[in-house]
Design an enzyme around this catalytic site. Structure first.
Site, mmCIF file in Angstrom:
data_model
loop_
_atom_site.group_PDB
_atom_site.id
_atom_site.type_symbol
_atom_site.label_atom_id
_atom_site.label_comp_id
_atom_site.label_asym_id
_atom_site.label_seq_id
_atom_site.Cartn_x
_atom_site.Cartn_y
_atom_site.Cartn_z
ATOM 1 N N SER A 67 15.957 81.703 92.933
ATOM 2 C CA SER A 67 15.168 81.333 91.751
ATOM 3 C C SER A 67 13.974 82.265 91.574
ATOM 4 O O SER A 67 13.483 82.861 92.536
ATOM 5 C CB SER A 67 14.660 79.901 91.882
ATOM 6 N N GLN A 68 13.501 82.336 90.337
ATOM 7 C CA GLN A 68 12.281 83.098 90.035
ATOM 8 C C GLN A 68 11.118 82.488 90.823
ATOM 9 O O GLN A 68 10.987 81.255 90.873
ATOM 10 C CB GLN A 68 12.027 82.981 88.533
#
Ligand code: SAH
Length: 217
Positions: A67-68
């Site tokens: 994930s970011q």
């Protein structure tokens, strides 16, 4: 190949990443400290050595993503983790989010449905640093009844609806944070299980996660 060297340059890039996330509105110091501390390039192929510190999601194989960092920080902040709390994570993926939670003082139980990702984490040396993280291979929709109840639950894949069995495994007073929706874009939701057993639902920003899929692979 996973990189194993953590240089001053990496540390500098990490500090910049944490500062960038702060400027995007994250205020929980425990979250920012964890982002500034964990060598994110260890969780990616060495081809991403510098890119690892950009605030972006990246492929980790098996069609999945890490994930970011902003998204990891956002969910971690909503979870309001306290020392020694039992946190269940659905979707181990790269195990980066699990390390952020462990740095925040949580006892982390994390489930991954893809055997290859689970096995790759089993042999990921950096995770030895975190005995408070327990890895499980299984279907997150089932949760971990043997280890329930949990203080907090975090789902890191898009859930088309609120998984009922997970609500059952939440302590009274506990919270669950999840991206809810079946399309490309989901809403971040926080559910609090009140002492009376009823649920309080809060709605936050929009995000885009890979789907939460039933069954193991
Ligand atoms: N927390 C991860 C994000 C990984 S992306 C990180 O920090 O890198 C979401 C992950 O959820 C994928 O690895 C996907 O395989 C997994 N997943 C999807 N549905 C699942 C389910 N039902 N149970 C467990 N894991 C699931």
């Amino acid at each position: 190949m996973r990189p194993t060297e953590d240089t001053y340059r990496h540390k500098g890039l990490r500090k910049k990443l944490a500062d960038g996330i702060r400027s995007k509105g994250i205020t929980d110091e425990k979250v920012l400290e964890a982002i500034g501390k964990i060598p994110r390039h260890f969780f990616l192929d060495s081809a991403f050595d510098e890119a690892a510190y950009e605030d972006r999601a990246f492929p980790i194989g098996e069609g999945q993503t890490i994930s970011q960092p902003y998204t990891v920080a956002y969910q971690s902040q909503l979870l309001e983790v306290k020392n020694f709390e039992k946190v269940l994570e659905i979707g181990t993926g790269s195990a980066y989010q699990a390390c952020v939670l462990a740095e925040m003082g949580a006892q982390v139980f994390t489930i991954e449905r893809q055997k290859k990702l689970f096995e790759s984490n089993k042999t990921f040396l950096f995770l030895k640093k975190y005995p408070s993280i327990k890895l499980f291979y299984g279907d997150g929709y089932e949760g971990l009844p043997k280890f329930a109840p949990f203080d907090k639950i975090i789902i890191t894949a898009a859930a088309p609806e609120i998984p009922k069995k997970l609500i059952e495994q939440l302590k009274p007073g506990g919270m669950m944070v999840l991206p809810l929706g079946s399309g490309d874009i989901q809403r971040m939701i926080r559910i609090t299980k009140l002492e009376t057993g009823s649920l309080k639902e809060e709605v936050f920003d929009q995000f885009s996660f890979v789907p939460m899929i039933e069954g193991k692979k």
